[in-house]
Design a protein around this motif. Structure first.
Motif, PDB file in Angstrom:
ATOM      1  N   GLN A 138     -10.847 -43.827  15.231  1.00 28.62           N
ATOM      2  CA  GLN A 138      -9.333 -43.196  15.594  1.00 28.62           C
ATOM      3  C   GLN A 138      -8.466 -43.689  14.293  1.00 28.62           C
ATOM      4  N   GLU A 139      -7.775 -42.682  14.075  1.00 27.59           N
ATOM      5  CA  GLU A 139      -6.966 -42.616  12.935  1.00 27.59           C
ATOM      6  C   GLU A 139      -5.563 -42.800  13.854  1.00 27.59           C
ATOM      7  N   ALA A 140      -4.706 -43.395  13.226  1.00 27.23           N
ATOM      8  CA  ALA A 140      -3.412 -43.746  13.889  1.00 27.23           C
ATOM      9  C   ALA A 140      -2.085 -43.973  13.095  1.00 27.23           C
ATOM     10  N   SER A 190      -6.489 -48.608   5.416  1.00 33.32           N
ATOM     11  CA  SER A 190      -5.243 -48.020   5.171  1.00 33.32           C
ATOM     12  C   SER A 190      -5.780 -46.185   4.943  1.00 33.32           C
ATOM     13  N   GLU A 191      -5.323 -45.574   5.872  1.00 34.28           N
ATOM     14  CA  GLU A 191      -5.803 -43.951   5.628  1.00 34.28           C
ATOM     15  C   GLU A 191      -5.119 -43.358   4.748  1.00 34.28           C
ATOM     16  N   PHE A 192      -5.134 -41.838   4.630  1.00 39.34           N
ATOM     17  CA  PHE A 192      -4.662 -41.050   3.763  1.00 39.34           C
ATOM     18  C   PHE A 192      -3.180 -41.154   3.673  1.00 39.34           C
ATOM     19  N   LEU A 197      -3.244 -45.833   9.691  1.00 38.77           N
ATOM     20  CA  LEU A 197      -4.528 -46.742   9.716  1.00 38.77           C
ATOM     21  C   LEU A 197      -6.009 -46.261  10.126  1.00 38.77           C
ATOM     22  N   GLU A 198      -6.870 -46.666  10.080  1.00 42.67           N
ATOM     23  CA  GLU A 198      -8.127 -46.304  10.704  1.00 42.67           C
ATOM     24  C   GLU A 198      -8.911 -47.618  10.910  1.00 42.67           C
ATOM     25  N   ILE A 199      -9.164 -47.861  12.239  1.00 39.39           N
ATOM     26  CA  ILE A 199      -9.770 -48.943  12.823  1.00 39.39           C
ATOM     27  C   ILE A 199     -11.173 -48.478  13.270  1.00 39.39           C
ATOM     28  N   ALA A 242      -1.051 -36.196   6.442  1.00 42.92           N
ATOM     29  CA  ALA A 242      -2.223 -36.345   7.426  1.00 42.92           C
ATOM     30  C   ALA A 242      -2.408 -36.216   8.594  1.00 42.92           C
ATOM     31  N   GLY A 243      -3.174 -35.710   9.066  1.00 42.59           N
ATOM     32  CA  GLY A 243      -3.239 -35.805  10.817  1.00 42.59           C
ATOM     33  C   GLY A 243      -4.100 -37.062  11.093  1.00 42.59           C
ATOM     34  N   SER A 244      -4.046 -37.163  12.537  1.00 38.23           N
ATOM     35  CA  SER A 244      -4.921 -38.454  12.790  1.00 38.23           C
ATOM     36  C   SER A 244      -5.951 -37.783  13.843  1.00 38.23           C
ATOM     37  N   GLY A 245      -7.155 -38.048  13.452  1.00 36.44           N
ATOM     38  CA  GLY A 245      -8.372 -37.465  14.169  1.00 36.44           C
ATOM     39  C   GLY A 245      -8.824 -38.611  15.035  1.00 36.44           C
ATOM     40  N   LEU A 246      -9.789 -38.340  15.909  1.00 35.09           N
ATOM     41  CA  LEU A 246     -10.707 -39.285  16.626  1.00 35.09           C
ATOM     42  C   LEU A 246     -12.136 -38.846  16.347  1.00 35.09           C
ATOM     43  N   HIS A 247     -12.982 -39.533  15.487  1.00 33.66           N
ATOM     44  CA  HIS A 247     -14.204 -38.805  15.214  1.00 33.66           C
ATOM     45  C   HIS A 247     -15.255 -39.668  16.066  1.00 33.66           C
ATOM     46  N   VAL A 248     -16.048 -39.110  16.564  1.00 30.25           N
ATOM     47  CA  VAL A 248     -17.122 -39.741  17.510  1.00 30.25           C
ATOM     48  C   VAL A 248     -18.586 -39.848  16.797  1.00 30.25           C
ATOM     49  N   LYS A 302      -2.117 -28.218  15.152  1.00 32.15           N
ATOM     50  CA  LYS A 302      -1.395 -28.471  14.014  1.00 32.15           C
ATOM     51  C   LYS A 302      -2.267 -29.488  12.884  1.00 32.15           C
ATOM     52  N   ARG A 303      -3.016 -30.170  13.260  1.00 29.19           N
ATOM     53  CA  ARG A 303      -4.052 -30.917  12.857  1.00 29.19           C
ATOM     54  C   ARG A 303      -5.002 -30.121  12.153  1.00 29.19           C
ATOM     55  N   MET A 304      -5.747 -29.344  12.796  1.00 31.13           N
ATOM     56  CA  MET A 304      -6.922 -28.789  12.532  1.00 31.13           C
ATOM     57  C   MET A 304      -6.702 -27.566  11.531  1.00 31.13           C
ATOM     58  N   GLY A 307      -8.563 -27.121   4.930  1.00 33.27           N
ATOM     59  CA  GLY A 307      -8.164 -27.959   3.817  1.00 33.27           C
ATOM     60  C   GLY A 307      -7.439 -29.312   3.702  1.00 33.27           C
ATOM     61  N   SER A 308      -7.613 -29.555   5.387  1.00 36.51           N
ATOM     62  CA  SER A 308      -6.777 -30.711   5.994  1.00 36.51           C
ATOM     63  C   SER A 308      -7.962 -31.969   6.203  1.00 36.51           C
ATOM     64  N   TRP A 309      -8.972 -31.958   5.763  1.00 35.22           N
ATOM     65  CA  TRP A 309     -10.040 -32.714   6.005  1.00 35.22           C
ATOM     66  C   TRP A 309     -10.499 -32.837   7.750  1.00 35.22           C
ATOM     67  N   ALA A 310      -9.566 -32.247   8.354  1.00 32.64           N
ATOM     68  CA  ALA A 310      -9.852 -32.004   9.785  1.00 32.64           C
ATOM     69  C   ALA A 310     -10.609 -30.617   9.853  1.00 32.64           C
ATOM     70  N   PRO A 311     -11.814 -30.768  11.011  1.00 31.01           N
ATOM     71  CA  PRO A 311     -12.095 -29.214  10.882  1.00 31.01           C
ATOM     72  C   PRO A 311     -11.418 -27.983  11.513  1.00 31.01           C
ATOM     73  N   ASN A 320     -20.429 -33.797   4.499  1.00 29.26           N
ATOM     74  CA  ASN A 320     -19.244 -32.803   4.467  1.00 29.26           C
ATOM     75  C   ASN A 320     -18.140 -32.897   5.417  1.00 29.26           C
ATOM     76  N   ARG A 321     -16.888 -33.217   4.709  1.00 28.49           N
ATOM     77  CA  ARG A 321     -15.928 -33.623   5.858  1.00 28.49           C
ATOM     78  C   ARG A 321     -15.029 -32.207   6.183  1.00 28.49           C
ATOM     79  N   SER A 322     -15.422 -31.145   5.894  1.00 26.15           N
ATOM     80  CA  SER A 322     -14.629 -29.941   6.373  1.00 26.15           C
ATOM     81  C   SER A 322     -15.215 -29.132   7.460  1.00 26.15           C
ATOM     82  N   TYR A 338     -18.973 -36.234  15.663  1.00 25.91           N
ATOM     83  CA  TYR A 338     -18.081 -34.887  16.018  1.00 25.91           C
ATOM     84  C   TYR A 338     -16.755 -35.284  15.575  1.00 25.91           C
ATOM     85  N   ARG A 339     -15.960 -34.331  14.840  1.00 26.07           N
ATOM     86  CA  ARG A 339     -14.631 -34.558  14.223  1.00 26.07           C
ATOM     87  C   ARG A 339     -13.531 -33.709  14.957  1.00 26.07           C
ATOM     88  N   GLY A 340     -14.293 -33.111  16.023  1.00 29.87           N
ATOM     89  CA  GLY A 340     -13.044 -32.167  16.466  1.00 29.87           C
ATOM     90  C   GLY A 340     -12.153 -32.720  17.577  1.00 29.87           C
TER      91      GLY A 340
END
Ligand code: GLU
Ligand code: MG
Length: 448
Positions: A138-140, A190-192, A197-199, A242-248, A302-304, A307-311, A320-322, A338-340
């Protein structure tokens, strides 16, 4: 192994005075009641009653206009799962337990997302011969209020040590608290974004991973609040940051510890098994409707952006992070990501739907095609078409339309959850589409 008796023993020994029994509604909001120790055995054996109508609230905390459950539709019972018992590190006389929901006869209540995930994970073990593991990443943001306006709590840079230094106090308390509640962490960055942050949580059997995500979001907000900040998992708090994603991260192991997603003879050179490719095939096939589950908020879209690194596109790729499904370089265990999704989802529904989509792919040997090896956001519409790559839905409304046609996911989470979920999300979209923002008013009143 935690049992009812063991929980009661700890409650007595540690002088726990209050026990919160919690579950998540379809909008991803944690709900529950607090019990005194004397009521706990009864609660673990019979459950704690709630009106079924509590599952008909939208993210604005308003009861939706056309709910399935009304005042005459009775109760479900929340049964705390002993394995989730944890004392809250910031309030030592209080514990928290996560619940499964049962009906009046004690049978699984069909509207319970945690039940849906458990049911599906059992199916996976039989059908795929392995146990599903997940790691939530999770990014937050940490925000502070300045003159009534929320802004990033610091100006830290991407992966900078300074960023971790500035928030060390928060980070350490957060990590210790997670660990005290049985959640293991792996890496802290420390994220973008400034103040972002990302933990990363350690991978765990999928049910525990989803429980851990619930603990993460609870503690992140609570500890930030304690320190005079606002901790938020909101997907896109600021348009220019930057947006905050939850990658699984998803993996599959058999009983002997064999990684069923790995095959060193893979012709594509990615060391992935056919099962893994087919699983990804399923994730892509159900890509647009999965987005409605993983990115369930008006703000999620608005996150996805390209060019935002979110899919922004439904495809997969190695390193590949796009893309929607990334195959990380294999220095560590073979798995995919899974990055969505984002932190506004219900992690039980997300995990259940990811597994269902993947399972559908494996059972039908779905071919994901060739991995995308370039930044997909740079492709023209024509090039996307040539490669058979579609856009991720552009709005909650579009995503929900896809979900409403996805009978596989409907059967997975159960018709009753699916129908109510769609109603709730359509209500949220309807409210959003009627809302007139300051920005809109400013532009239009000055131009016209
Ligand atoms: N912040 C990006 C997202 O919203 C992900 C950046 C990364 O790859 O860590 O998904
Ligand atoms: Mg990240």
């Amino acid at each position: 192994m935690m049992t009812v008796d063991k929980v009661l023993e700890i409650v007595e020994k540690e002088q726990v005075e209050f026990i919160r029994v919690e579950f998540l509604d379809y909008a991803g909001v944690t709900r529950g009641r607090t019990l005194r120790p004397k009521q706990l055995r009864d609660a673990m054996e019979k459950g704690v009653n709630f009106s079924t109508a509590i599952m008909c609230f939208d993210v604005f905390d308003e009861y939706i206009p056309n709910p399935t459950y009304g005042p005459n539709d009775g109760d479900f019972f929340a049964v705390p799962d002993p394995t989730t018992f944890a004392i809250l590190p910031y309030r030592k006389n209080t514990a928290r337990m996560l619940c499964d929901l049962v009906d009046v006869n004690g049978d699984p209540w069909p509207g319970c997302p945690r039940n849906a995930l458990k049911r599906l994970l059992n199916e996976v073990e039989t059908l795929l011969g392995g146990k599903m593991f997940m790691a939530f990443e999770q990014e937050a943001y940490l925000l502070k209020e300045v003159n009534g306006v929320l802004e990033p709590a610091d100006q830290s840079h991407c992966f900078s040590s300074e960023g971790t230094d500035i928030q060390e106090d928060f980070i350490q308390e957060f990590v210790y608290s997670l660990e005290a509640m049985g959640v293991e962490t792996e890496q802290i960055s420390s994220e973008f974004g400034p103040g972002q942050l990302e933990i990363n949580l350690k991978y765990a059997p999928a049910l525990k991973a989803a429980d851990d995500q619930v603990t993460f979001s609870h503690l992140y907000k609570q500890i930030a609040r304690d320190k005079g900040m606002v901790g938020t998992l909101m997907p896109k708090p600021f348009p220019h940051l930057a947006g905050s994603g939850l990658h699984v991260h998803i993996s599959l192991y058999d009983q002997a510890g064999e990684n069923l997603f790995e095959d060193l003879t893979d012709q594509r050179g990615l060391d992935m098994s056919d099962k893994a490719y087919h699983f990804i095939g399923g994730l892509l096939k159900h890509g647009p409707s999965l987005i409605a589950i993983g990115a369930p908020s008006i703000n999620s879209y608005k996150r996805m952006q390209p060019g935002s690194w979110a899919p922004a596109h439904v495809c997969y790729g190695a390193g590949n992070r796009s893309v929607l499904v990334r195959i990380p370089e294999k220095r560590r265990a073979r798995r995919f990501e899974y990055r969505g999704a984002d932190g506004t989802c219900n992690p039980y529904l997300l995990a259940a739907c990811l597994v269902a989509a993947g399972l559908h792919g494996v059972q039908n040997q779905m071919n994901p095609g060739e991995p995308a090896d370039l930044d997909v956001s740079k492709l023209s519409e024509g090039q996307l078409k040539e490669r058979g790559i579609t856009w991720v839905p552009r709005s909650l409304s579009q995503a929900v339309d896809y979900l409403s046609h996805d009978t596989i996911l409907a059967e997975t989470i159960g018709r009753s959850i699916w129908e109510e979920y769609i109603k709730i999300k359509r209500t949220e979209w309807d409210k959003y589409s009627r809302y007139v923002s300051d920005w809109e008013r400013k532009v239009f009143t000055s131009r016209f």
